[in-house]
Design a protein around this motif. Sequence first.
Motif, mmCIF file in Angstrom:
data_model
loop_
_atom_site.group_PDB
_atom_site.id
_atom_site.type_symbol
_atom_site.label_atom_id
_atom_site.label_comp_id
_atom_site.label_asym_id
_atom_site.label_seq_id
_atom_site.Cartn_x
_atom_site.Cartn_y
_atom_site.Cartn_z
ATOM 1 N N ILE A 1 0.847 -1.191 0.000
ATOM 2 C CA ILE A 1 0.000 0.000 0.000
ATOM 3 C C ILE A 1 0.882 1.239 0.000
ATOM 4 C CG2 ILE A 1 -1.925 -1.121 1.191
ATOM 5 C CD1 ILE A 1 -1.017 0.327 3.756
ATOM 6 N N LEU A 2 0.295 2.336 -0.426
ATOM 7 C CA LEU A 2 0.978 3.625 -0.434
ATOM 8 C C LEU A 2 1.300 4.060 0.989
ATOM 9 C CD1 LEU A 2 1.788 6.106 -2.225
ATOM 10 C CD2 LEU A 2 -0.475 7.026 -1.675
ATOM 11 N N PHE B 1 8.261 -3.003 -3.983
ATOM 12 C CA PHE B 1 7.245 -2.295 -4.750
ATOM 13 C C PHE B 1 7.379 -0.784 -4.592
ATOM 14 C CE2 PHE B 1 2.626 -1.588 -5.870
ATOM 15 C CZ PHE B 1 2.740 -2.082 -7.166
ATOM 16 N N LEU B 2 7.592 -0.316 -3.356
ATOM 17 C CA LEU B 2 7.718 1.123 -3.128
ATOM 18 C C LEU B 2 9.123 1.620 -3.433
ATOM 19 C CD1 LEU B 2 5.589 1.693 0.104
ATOM 20 C CD2 LEU B 2 4.885 1.677 -2.292
ATOM 21 N N ASN B 3 10.133 0.747 -3.324
ATOM 22 C CA ASN B 3 11.506 1.059 -3.743
ATOM 23 C C ASN B 3 11.998 2.368 -3.110
ATOM 24 O OD1 ASN B 3 13.838 0.366 -5.207
ATOM 25 N ND2 ASN B 3 13.259 1.711 -6.896
ATOM 26 N N VAL B 4 11.984 2.411 -1.789
ATOM 27 C CA VAL B 4 12.377 3.619 -1.058
ATOM 28 C C VAL B 4 13.877 3.617 -0.821
ATOM 29 C CG1 VAL B 4 12.122 4.912 1.100
ATOM 30 C CG2 VAL B 4 10.123 3.832 0.025
ATOM 31 N N ASP B 5 14.514 4.740 -1.131
ATOM 32 C CA ASP B 5 15.941 4.924 -0.895
ATOM 33 C C ASP B 5 16.170 6.377 -0.502
ATOM 34 O OD1 ASP B 5 18.720 4.279 -0.865
ATOM 35 O OD2 ASP B 5 18.919 5.233 -2.831
ATOM 36 N N ASP B 6 16.928 6.599 0.569
ATOM 37 C CA ASP B 6 17.195 7.959 1.062
ATOM 38 C C ASP B 6 15.902 8.726 1.332
ATOM 39 O OD1 ASP B 6 19.954 7.557 0.927
ATOM 40 O OD2 ASP B 6 20.033 8.217 -1.167
ATOM 41 N N VAL C 1 -1.874 1.825 -14.542
ATOM 42 C CA VAL C 1 -0.451 1.592 -14.279
ATOM 43 C C VAL C 1 -0.263 0.315 -13.467
ATOM 44 C CG1 VAL C 1 0.051 4.076 -14.297
ATOM 45 C CG2 VAL C 1 -0.474 2.941 -12.127
ATOM 46 N N GLU C 2 1.003 -0.120 -13.365
ATOM 47 C CA GLU C 2 1.352 -1.281 -12.549
ATOM 48 C C GLU C 2 1.829 -0.882 -11.161
ATOM 49 O OE1 GLU C 2 3.093 -4.176 -16.054
ATOM 50 O OE2 GLU C 2 4.297 -2.488 -15.350
ATOM 51 N N THR C 3 2.123 0.379 -10.951
ATOM 52 C CA THR C 3 2.684 0.872 -9.696
ATOM 53 C C THR C 3 1.600 1.141 -8.663
ATOM 54 O OG1 THR C 3 2.752 3.006 -10.843
ATOM 55 C CG2 THR C 3 4.819 1.819 -10.641
ATOM 56 N N VAL C 4 2.018 1.542 -7.451
ATOM 57 C CA VAL C 4 1.082 1.707 -6.337
ATOM 58 C C VAL C 4 0.099 2.844 -6.574
ATOM 59 C CG1 VAL C 4 2.491 3.287 -4.944
ATOM 60 C CG2 VAL C 4 0.980 1.628 -3.801
#
Length: 259
Positions: free
Chosen positions: A31-32, A155-160, A187-190
């Motif tokens: 989820i977002l 899925f969210l691919n969080v960095d920094d 879309v395929e993203t969140v």
Amino acid sequence: MPVLPELLTALRDERVEVVDLTAPLSESTPILQLPPPFANTVNFRLEEISRYDERGPRWYWNDIHTGEHVGTHVDAPNHWLSGKDGASVDQIPLRTLVAPAVVLDATDKVAGNPDFLLEVEHVQAWEAEHGPLPEGGWLLYRTGWDSRSNTQDEFLNVDDGASHTPGVSPDCARWLAEQTPIAGFGVETVGTDAGRAAELDPIFPCHDRILGAGKCGLTQLRNLALLPPTGAVLVVSPLPIVGGSGSPARVYALVERVV
């Protein structure tokens, strides 16, 4: 010749295939996650009422706990400030929920750049090869991101502190909203916007422009790789939540196959 009997025959003969584009709903569905101080939706959760026991000896059923924007879901126009006077999810026309769909494949660009933004020229190049976008139909944006959908982190691919997922540039969002005949964007993203969409102008341009134009969004799709660039029929089945801003949905496509 009646159309529906021919469709049923084509389904039985596998000349028309039904392709499921929906992510399964479970407690692990990504989820977002909005940063503080903003409020977030809840994860999907089942709460058992009874299961062939003293609470109900012959039946099994659950309560469900979920947000409107969890898993594969529809964004209605009223989801965003720019579309606040637009349709709620129960008011989306059925002709929008059963409509032609085309697929634009940007997986090669996203593979080397998870922050890739779709531009007007990318869509126009697609049109030059495949023809115009469908009137009253859907543009489905394939990025390969569904391969990451099994875990929240991937899925969210969080960095920094920032999410890195592909999306759409402000100019392209405006163009799709104002200059094309589509009724929806999937879309395929969140979410329909890029992970770093808060840094764009306007912020979250897909939400701002597309929903503001009375069009719809569709997120967390799977299996777009199984669809042709043109020719599919999309079927979107959200719950008709009165006054709702969106809904989880079962989404599938009808695809004609050569047998």
